[in-house]
Design a protein around this motif. Structure first.
Motif, PDB file in Angstrom:
ATOM      1  N   ALA A 135       5.900   5.505  -9.052  1.00  0.00           N
ATOM      2  CA  ALA A 135       7.286   5.124  -9.265  1.00  0.00           C
ATOM      3  C   ALA A 135       7.794   4.098  -8.164  1.00  0.00           C
ATOM      4  N   GLN A 136       7.552   4.409  -6.847  1.00  0.00           N
ATOM      5  CA  GLN A 136       7.917   3.573  -5.603  1.00  0.00           C
ATOM      6  C   GLN A 136       7.136   2.422  -5.454  1.00  0.00           C
ATOM      7  N   LYS A 137       6.104   2.205  -6.232  1.00  0.00           N
ATOM      8  CA  LYS A 137       5.238   0.945  -6.138  1.00  0.00           C
ATOM      9  C   LYS A 137       4.553   0.937  -4.650  1.00  0.00           C
ATOM     10  N   ILE A 138       4.251   1.948  -4.249  1.00  0.00           N
ATOM     11  CA  ILE A 138       3.849   2.120  -2.869  1.00  0.00           C
ATOM     12  C   ILE A 138       2.277   1.498  -2.963  1.00  0.00           C
ATOM     13  N   LEU A 139       1.334   2.056  -3.836  1.00  0.00           N
ATOM     14  CA  LEU A 139       0.118   1.637  -3.678  1.00  0.00           C
ATOM     15  C   LEU A 139       0.019   0.102  -4.473  1.00  0.00           C
ATOM     16  N   LYS A 140       0.519   0.087  -5.641  1.00  0.00           N
ATOM     17  CA  LYS A 140       0.712  -1.144  -6.144  1.00  0.00           C
ATOM     18  C   LYS A 140       0.800  -2.126  -5.427  1.00  0.00           C
ATOM     19  N   THR A 141       1.686  -2.407  -4.445  1.00  0.00           N
ATOM     20  CA  THR A 141       1.859  -3.716  -3.459  1.00  0.00           C
ATOM     21  C   THR A 141       1.096  -3.528  -2.057  1.00  0.00           C
ATOM     22  N   ASN A 142       1.000  -2.186  -1.867  1.00  0.00           N
ATOM     23  CA  ASN A 142       0.358  -2.222  -0.497  1.00  0.00           C
ATOM     24  C   ASN A 142      -1.272  -2.180  -0.407  1.00  0.00           C
ATOM     25  N   TRP A 143      -1.786  -1.386  -1.402  1.00  0.00           N
ATOM     26  CA  TRP A 143      -3.156  -1.568  -1.430  1.00  0.00           C
ATOM     27  C   TRP A 143      -3.674  -2.636  -1.997  1.00  0.00           C
ATOM     28  N   SER A 144      -3.817  -3.498  -1.153  1.00  0.00           N
ATOM     29  CA  SER A 144      -4.209  -4.988  -1.681  1.00  0.00           C
ATOM     30  C   SER A 144      -5.356  -5.192  -1.140  1.00  0.00           C
ATOM     31  N   ALA A 145      -6.510  -5.661  -1.937  1.00  0.00           N
ATOM     32  CA  ALA A 145      -7.885  -6.008  -1.480  1.00  0.00           C
ATOM     33  C   ALA A 145      -7.869  -7.225  -0.489  1.00  0.00           C
ATOM     34  N   ALA A 146      -6.890  -7.756  -0.272  1.00  0.00           N
ATOM     35  CA  ALA A 146      -6.516  -8.915   0.621  1.00  0.00           C
ATOM     36  C   ALA A 146      -6.379  -8.337   1.858  1.00  0.00           C
ATOM     37  N   THR A 147      -6.195  -7.001   2.479  1.00  0.00           N
ATOM     38  CA  THR A 147      -6.027  -6.431   3.425  1.00  0.00           C
ATOM     39  C   THR A 147      -7.092  -5.632   3.896  1.00  0.00           C
ATOM     40  N   SER A 148      -7.330  -5.279   5.036  1.00  0.00           N
ATOM     41  CA  SER A 148      -8.411  -4.212   5.208  1.00  0.00           C
ATOM     42  C   SER A 148      -7.815  -3.052   4.779  1.00  0.00           C
ATOM     43  N   VAL A 149      -8.808  -2.148   4.350  1.00  0.00           N
ATOM     44  CA  VAL A 149      -8.010  -0.626   3.986  1.00  0.00           C
ATOM     45  C   VAL A 149      -7.491   0.163   4.954  1.00  0.00           C
ATOM     46  N   CYS A 150      -8.007  -0.177   6.431  1.00  0.00           N
ATOM     47  CA  CYS A 150      -7.455   0.594   7.504  1.00  0.00           C
ATOM     48  C   CYS A 150      -6.092   0.139   7.695  1.00  0.00           C
ATOM     49  N   ASN A 151      -5.407  -0.898   7.084  1.00  0.00           N
ATOM     50  CA  ASN A 151      -3.896  -1.289   7.046  1.00  0.00           C
ATOM     51  C   ASN A 151      -3.018  -0.713   5.915  1.00  0.00           C
ATOM     52  N   TRP A 152      -3.875   0.089   4.918  1.00  0.00           N
ATOM     53  CA  TRP A 152      -3.343   0.394   3.724  1.00  0.00           C
ATOM     54  C   TRP A 152      -2.598   1.727   4.096  1.00  0.00           C
ATOM     55  N   ILE A 153      -1.323   1.926   3.383  1.00  0.00           N
ATOM     56  CA  ILE A 153      -0.335   3.068   3.611  1.00  0.00           C
ATOM     57  C   ILE A 153      -1.140   4.420   3.375  1.00  0.00           C
ATOM     58  N   HIS A 202     -16.376   4.139  13.814  1.00  0.00           N
ATOM     59  CA  HIS A 202     -17.118   3.541  12.792  1.00  0.00           C
ATOM     60  C   HIS A 202     -16.336   2.731  12.016  1.00  0.00           C
ATOM     61  N   GLN A 203     -15.007   2.439  12.071  1.00  0.00           N
ATOM     62  CA  GLN A 203     -14.200   1.994  11.154  1.00  0.00           C
ATOM     63  C   GLN A 203     -14.389   2.227   9.736  1.00  0.00           C
ATOM     64  N   ARG A 204     -14.514   3.511   9.583  1.00  0.00           N
ATOM     65  CA  ARG A 204     -14.714   3.910   8.359  1.00  0.00           C
ATOM     66  C   ARG A 204     -13.233   4.959   8.048  1.00  0.00           C
ATOM     67  N   VAL A 205     -12.887   5.248   6.716  1.00  0.00           N
ATOM     68  CA  VAL A 205     -11.768   5.929   6.550  1.00  0.00           C
ATOM     69  C   VAL A 205     -12.151   7.440   6.848  1.00  0.00           C
ATOM     70  N   ILE A 206     -11.440   8.016   7.701  1.00  0.00           N
ATOM     71  CA  ILE A 206     -11.545   9.367   8.161  1.00  0.00           C
ATOM     72  C   ILE A 206     -10.453  10.241   7.563  1.00  0.00           C
ATOM     73  N   ALA A 207      -9.232   9.615   7.011  1.00  0.00           N
ATOM     74  CA  ALA A 207      -8.135  10.642   6.705  1.00  0.00           C
ATOM     75  C   ALA A 207      -7.444   9.914   5.573  1.00  0.00           C
ATOM     76  N   LEU A 208      -6.900  10.454   4.501  1.00  0.00           N
ATOM     77  CA  LEU A 208      -6.269   9.854   3.325  1.00  0.00           C
ATOM     78  C   LEU A 208      -4.972  10.803   3.345  1.00  0.00           C
ATOM     79  N   ASN A 209      -3.689  10.353   3.411  1.00  0.00           N
ATOM     80  CA  ASN A 209      -2.582  11.277   3.253  1.00  0.00           C
ATOM     81  C   ASN A 209      -1.607  10.531   2.214  1.00  0.00           C
ATOM     82  N   LEU A 210      -1.432  10.851   0.894  1.00  0.00           N
ATOM     83  CA  LEU A 210      -0.623  10.308  -0.029  1.00  0.00           C
ATOM     84  C   LEU A 210       0.307  11.402  -0.309  1.00  0.00           C
TER      85      LEU A 210
END
Ligand SMILES: *[C@@H]1O[C@H](CO)[C@@H](O)[C@H](O)[C@H]1NC(C)=O
Ligand SMILES: *[C@@H]1O[C@H](CO)[C@@H](O)[C@H](O)[C@H]1NC(C)=O
Ligand SMILES: *[C@@H]1O[C@H](CO)[C@@H](O)[C@H](O)[C@H]1NC(C)=O
Ligand SMILES: *[C@@H]1O[C@H](CO)[C@@H](O)[C@H](O)[C@H]1NC(C)=O
Ligand SMILES: *[C@@H]1O[C@H](CO)[C@@H](O)[C@H](O)[C@H]1NC(C)=O
Ligand SMILES: *[C@@H]1O[C@H](CO)[C@@H](O)[C@H](O)[C@H]1NC(C)=O
Length: 319
Positions: free
Chosen positions: A50-68, A76-84
């Protein structure tokens, strides 16, 4: 060995070896791109944002490490936490979640995720923290995480029996909440292998029941025990509280417990909240109750029992 045989062997090696190396490396090498495709698979399973958070922010154009909601480890530059948590998301969890192999913390609380957790979820053996509370998950409860300390599945629609070996593979568990689901089993004995448990909350499953196992009393780190709003029956084991010096909150209200309140309860000097209401407890209210009201006790609810003793007032709340 003849020259011809040697030549054939060498030829076979030359042909086969690169094949082995290639298939070996594709099996074991995962990297930040693996994490990215896993998260994009998750995004594709979100049917309402509803808030279009992932829709606009989770873009393959930027590193996942900058995703909300995404945290990467510095080493290791690997995803260690996911908080949605609390993002008004509706959707399911894809099997690719199991590829987030460095994940230590997953917090999806307070959304509308639904459905089964995929089998691949148990590949996430580094997980220490899982909070899926306040969603609509159902099916098999995930059960095998060697490092898991925190597991909350509060307020989902997990139903039926808890598998008997569920707690055999959660040796580090400290906080467990399965409250507000539709579970109907007894407490599995394996739970008492989780020696580090501090919080157990099975409240309001309505159908959990059976006799209270005296082995609860072996969990000497226990601070909070909430079993209210279920169908536990029989007597409270007389020695249940002998070795629970850290107990702060005890809620057994709204069950079918009968018999006496064990005197050992009054050894729990840290007790702040005691709720035994709506059971069939009988006999005189032990005079030792006074020992508690003198110290830490803030909430005391013994209503709707068959108790005959006098109630003391002063300093604490009697509902
Ligand atoms: C996504 O959100 C993060 C955190 O708010 C922000 O730093 C980043 O720039 C955003 N990226 C895009 C593509 O909007
Ligand atoms: C997730 O984010 C929320 C809001 O920022 C925060 O309150 C919560 O503690 C976070 N969860 C974890 C496991 O860190
Ligand atoms: C749940 O999420 C909604 C929407 O973001 C928010 O308004 C509410 O405060 C959250 N509740 C909790 C308990 O975090
Ligand atoms: C990720 O997971 C899926 C499903 O579990 C699998 O098919 C895929 O090959 C995995 N690996 C990568 C690198 O995405
Ligand atoms: C509980 O503690 C008692 C006494 O120390 C011991 O005999 C018993 O084996 C323990 N039970 C479990 C399930 O750990
Ligand atoms: C309760 O307190 C009294 C007076 O301090 C003491 O004599 C008695 O042993 C205590 N009882 C328990 C069960 O701790």
């Amino acid at each position: 060995m003849g020259n011809v045989t040697r030549f054939i062997l060498a030829l076979m090696m030359a042909v086969l070896l690169p094949h082995f190396v290639v298939s070996f490396s594709t099996k074991t090498t995962t990297n930040i791109n693996t994490d990215q495709s896993a998260l994009l698979a998750l995004k594709a399973c979100i049917v309402s944002d509803a808030q279009k958070i992932l829709k606009t922010n989770w873009s393959a154009a930027t590193s996942v490490c900058n995703w909300i909601g995404v945290t990467c480890g510095s080493r290791h530059q690997r995803v260690i936490a996911l908080n949605l948590s609390s993002m008004l998301l509706t959707g399911t969890i894809p099997s690719q979640i199991g590829n987030l192999s460095f994940l230590t913390s997953l917090d999806l609380m307070n959304n509308s995720f639904y459905g089964f957790l995929p089998d691949q979820f148990t590949n996430l053996y580094r997980l220490k923290h899982i909070d899926l509370s306040w969603n609509n998950f159902y099916g098999e409860i995930p059960y095998s995480f060697p490092k898991l300390q925190y597991l909350s599945l509060r307020n989902n629609i997990f139903a039926g029996e808890i598998r008997s070996d569920m707690f055999e593979h959660l040796p580090r568990l400290q906080v467990l909440s399965l409250s507000l689901n539709k579970l109907s089993s007894e407490i599995p004995m394996g739970l008492f292998k989780c020696k580090e448990l501090q919080v157990i909350n099975f409240e309001y499953n309505r159908m959990m029941g059976g006799i209270l196992p005296k082995e609860i009393g072996n969990l000497t780190m226990l601070r909070i025990l909430r079993l209210g709003g279920n169908m536990f029956e029989g007597q409270i084991p007389s020695d249940l509280f002998e070795r629970l010096p850290k107990l702060q909150r005890l809620d057994l209200g709204g069950n079918q417990l009968s018999g006496k309140i064990p005197l050992g309860l009054f050894n729990c000097k840290e007790l702040q909240s005691l709720n035994l209401d709506s059971n069939k407890l009988e006999e005189i209210l032990p005079k030792e109750i006074g020992n508690l009201t003198m110290t830490m006790l803030e909430v005391l609810d013994l209503d709707n029992n068959l108790l005959k003793g006098k109630r003391k007032t002063g300093g604490c709340y009697f509902s």
